[in-house]
Design an enzyme around this catalytic site. Structure first.
Site, PDB file in Angstrom:
ATOM      1  N   LYS A  79       6.443  -1.870   1.884  1.00  0.00           N
ATOM      2  CA  LYS A  79       5.251  -1.263   2.518  1.00  0.00           C
ATOM      3  C   LYS A  79       4.078  -2.229   2.365  1.00  0.00           C
ATOM      4  CE  LYS A  79       3.312   3.317   3.277  1.00  0.00           C
ATOM      5  NZ  LYS A  79       3.712   3.469   4.676  1.00  0.00           N
TER       6      LYS A  79
ATOM      7  N   TYR B 202       0.837  -1.209   0.000  1.00  0.00           N
ATOM      8  CA  TYR B 202       0.000   0.000   0.000  1.00  0.00           C
ATOM      9  C   TYR B 202       0.865   1.248   0.000  1.00  0.00           C
ATOM     10  CZ  TYR B 202       1.011   1.029   4.969  1.00  0.00           C
ATOM     11  OH  TYR B 202       1.648   1.356   6.159  1.00  0.00           O
TER      12      TYR B 202
ATOM     13  N   LEU C 296      11.283   1.314   6.874  1.00  0.00           N
ATOM     14  CA  LEU C 296      10.602   1.773   5.670  1.00  0.00           C
ATOM     15  C   LEU C 296      11.290   3.025   5.146  1.00  0.00           C
ATOM     16  CD1 LEU C 296       7.863   1.092   4.052  1.00  0.00           C
ATOM     17  CD2 LEU C 296       7.116   3.271   5.034  1.00  0.00           C
TER      18      LEU C 296
ATOM     19  N   ARG D 144       8.350   3.986  -4.722  1.00  0.00           N
ATOM     20  CA  ARG D 144       8.361   3.063  -3.591  1.00  0.00           C
ATOM     21  C   ARG D 144       7.310   1.964  -3.770  1.00  0.00           C
ATOM     22  NH1 ARG D 144       7.515   5.369   2.385  1.00  0.00           N
ATOM     23  NH2 ARG D 144       5.393   5.726   1.607  1.00  0.00           N
TER      24      ARG D 144
ATOM     25  N   GLU E 258      13.090   2.584  13.579  1.00  0.00           N
ATOM     26  CA  GLU E 258      12.094   3.595  13.230  1.00  0.00           C
ATOM     27  C   GLU E 258      10.958   3.519  14.243  1.00  0.00           C
ATOM     28  OE1 GLU E 258      10.251   0.645   9.778  1.00  0.00           O
ATOM     29  OE2 GLU E 258      10.133   2.813   9.472  1.00  0.00           O
TER      30      GLU E 258
ATOM     31  N   ARG F 229      -7.892 -20.404  -1.349  1.00  0.00           N
ATOM     32  CA  ARG F 229      -6.820 -20.210  -0.370  1.00  0.00           C
ATOM     33  C   ARG F 229      -5.721 -21.239  -0.599  1.00  0.00           C
ATOM     34  NH1 ARG F 229      -4.651 -21.811   4.393  1.00  0.00           N
ATOM     35  NH2 ARG F 229      -3.737 -20.127   5.673  1.00  0.00           N
TER      36      ARG F 229
HETATM   37  N1  PDD Z   1       2.941   4.999   7.582  1.00  0.00           N
HETATM   38  N2  PDD Z   1       7.689   3.735   8.842  1.00  0.00           N
HETATM   39  C1  PDD Z   1       6.528   3.056   8.918  1.00  0.00           C
HETATM   40  C2  PDD Z   1       6.547   1.678   9.546  1.00  0.00           C
HETATM   41  C3  PDD Z   1       5.330   3.635   8.414  1.00  0.00           C
HETATM   42  O1  PDD Z   1       4.183   2.929   8.487  1.00  0.00           O
HETATM   43  C4  PDD Z   1       5.370   4.930   7.869  1.00  0.00           C
HETATM   44  C5  PDD Z   1       4.130   5.617   7.306  1.00  0.00           C
HETATM   45  C6  PDD Z   1       6.607   5.604   7.818  1.00  0.00           C
HETATM   46  C7  PDD Z   1       6.717   6.997   7.199  1.00  0.00           C
HETATM   47  O2  PDD Z   1       6.717   6.896   5.809  1.00  0.00           O
HETATM   48  P1  PDD Z   1       6.176   8.123   4.930  1.00  0.00           P
HETATM   49  O3  PDD Z   1       6.991   9.334   5.317  1.00  0.00           O
HETATM   50  O4  PDD Z   1       6.458   7.715   3.512  1.00  0.00           O
HETATM   51  O5  PDD Z   1       4.727   8.286   5.240  1.00  0.00           O
HETATM   52  C8  PDD Z   1       7.759   4.975   8.314  1.00  0.00           C
HETATM   53  C9  PDD Z   1       1.765   5.502   6.918  1.00  0.00           C
HETATM   54  C10 PDD Z   1       1.547   6.968   7.148  1.00  0.00           C
HETATM   55  C11 PDD Z   1       0.583   4.655   7.338  1.00  0.00           C
HETATM   56  O6  PDD Z   1       0.765   3.464   7.385  1.00  0.00           O
HETATM   57  O7  PDD Z   1      -0.501   5.204   7.577  1.00  0.00           O
END
Ligand code: PDD
Length: 295
Positions: free
Chosen positions: A152, A35, A208, A54, A184, A105
């Site tokens: 992601k 996503y 990420l 990405r 992170e 499945r």
């Molecule tokens: N999440 N690390 C993780 C594990 C994340 O889920 C996110 C963002 C980030 C920041 O990435 P970016 O700057 O590209 O948004 C880092 C999004 C906002 C979400 O899952 O809603």
């Protein structure tokens, strides 16, 4: 999320509440999908190329063909934003998701099954800088996730459990530690400031590659702030003058309390005030339609 908002599903635009996928969708059954979350300010998608790159990297990593070209994605998302444009609040947060589709499945990949392509959008509340500068509370937790955190993926069970543990401990975010090194946040990237130097862990499979993270690094360096992509130990985290968490939806949040220890003066620090001003100026330029491809 207003159910009357319009979403995109497999080529159609329809009211969110009417959008249905099969229970045999591999996203539902296995979490087999990826996503993106992309803000749109004043109808302008934020760092779209970087998000699409990405997305493509995540799809390649899970061996799923990108169902749309970048131009097609741009069209789909621009139409989605237009259909959900609420003039009162011109900012939106777009969520898009691709799964490996509907099939009996079986862990093995199905042959020739079309991907399920979904996107939705909802209003994005404007950042209240006055409120944000009071800072948030975070806790550190062991990074229990798998080894491919650079993908992601929609399979976010570890992230939501870590977030839940933070909330149960009256914190807004969990800062993750793997073998003594900070990676992170559960839903964000991490920065610290020490002796006037901004630091963030280098990109690897352990975190990420945040689009906001990259922009903060670019904006800092372009504006003469020293910003290093370097490993950060848990010990160094606790001796930081400032700690920030970055994400597309929350932008740059100062952490002013970590594991019940006050960070800095207990409010947002001087470097945060500098970077947030530069960041808001970047957003204003984007909202005004300025080309902001590169910082
Ligand atoms: N999440 N690390 C993780 C594990 C994340 O889920 C996110 C963002 C980030 C920041 O990435 P970016 O700057 O590209 O948004 C880092 C999004 C906002 C979400 O899952 O809603």
């Amino acid at each position: 999320m207003s159910s009357s908002s319009i979403c995109y599903l497999n080529g159609d635009y329809l009211p969110l509440e009417q959008a249905k996928v099969s229970v045999l969708d591999r996203g539902f059954i296995f979490g087999d999908g990826v996503y993106e979350v992309i803000p749109a300010y004043g109808g302008h998608l934020f760092r779209l190329q970087q998000h699409l790159q990405r997305l493509d990297n995540s799809l390649k990593a899970i061996k799923l063909t990108n169902p749309l070209s970048d131009i097609q994605w741009q069209d789909v998302l621009q139409i989605l934003i237009r259909k959900n444009q609420d003039h009162a609040n011109a900012d939106q947060s777009v969520y898009l998701q691709i799964t490996r589709g509907v099939a009996p499945r079986d862990h093995a990949f199905p042959e020739d099954t079309p991907a399920t392509v979904f996107a939705m959008s909802h209003p994005l509340a404007a950042a209240d800088i006055k409120k944000i500068q009071a800072g948030i509370t975070a806790i550190t937790l062991d990074d229990i996730r798998w080894r491919y955190c650079h993908i992601k993926t929609i399979a976010l069970l570890p992230n939501i459990l870590l977030k839940r543990e933070a909330v149960e401990k009256h914190a807004s975010e969990a800062i993750l530690v793997r073998e003594g090194q900070v990676t992170e946040g559960a839903v964000s990237n991490l920065f610290i400031v020490r002796d006037g130097v901004i630091k963030t862990p280098p990109k690897s499979e352990q975190l990420l590659p945040g689009i906001t993270r990259d922009l903060v690094v670019e904006l800092a360096q372009k504006n003469g702030l020293v910003c290093e992509e370097t490993p950060i130990s848990e010990t160094e985290l606790f001796s930081a003058d400032e700690i920030w968490l970055s994400s597309s939806t929350k932008e740059i949040l100062p952490v002013t309390c970590l594991n019940e220890k006050t960070i800095g003066e207990g409010t947002a620090g001087p470097l945060w005030h500098k970077i947030i001003k530069i960041y808001q100026a970047y957003k204003r330029a984007l909202r005004a339609g300025a080309e902001t491809g590169a910082a």
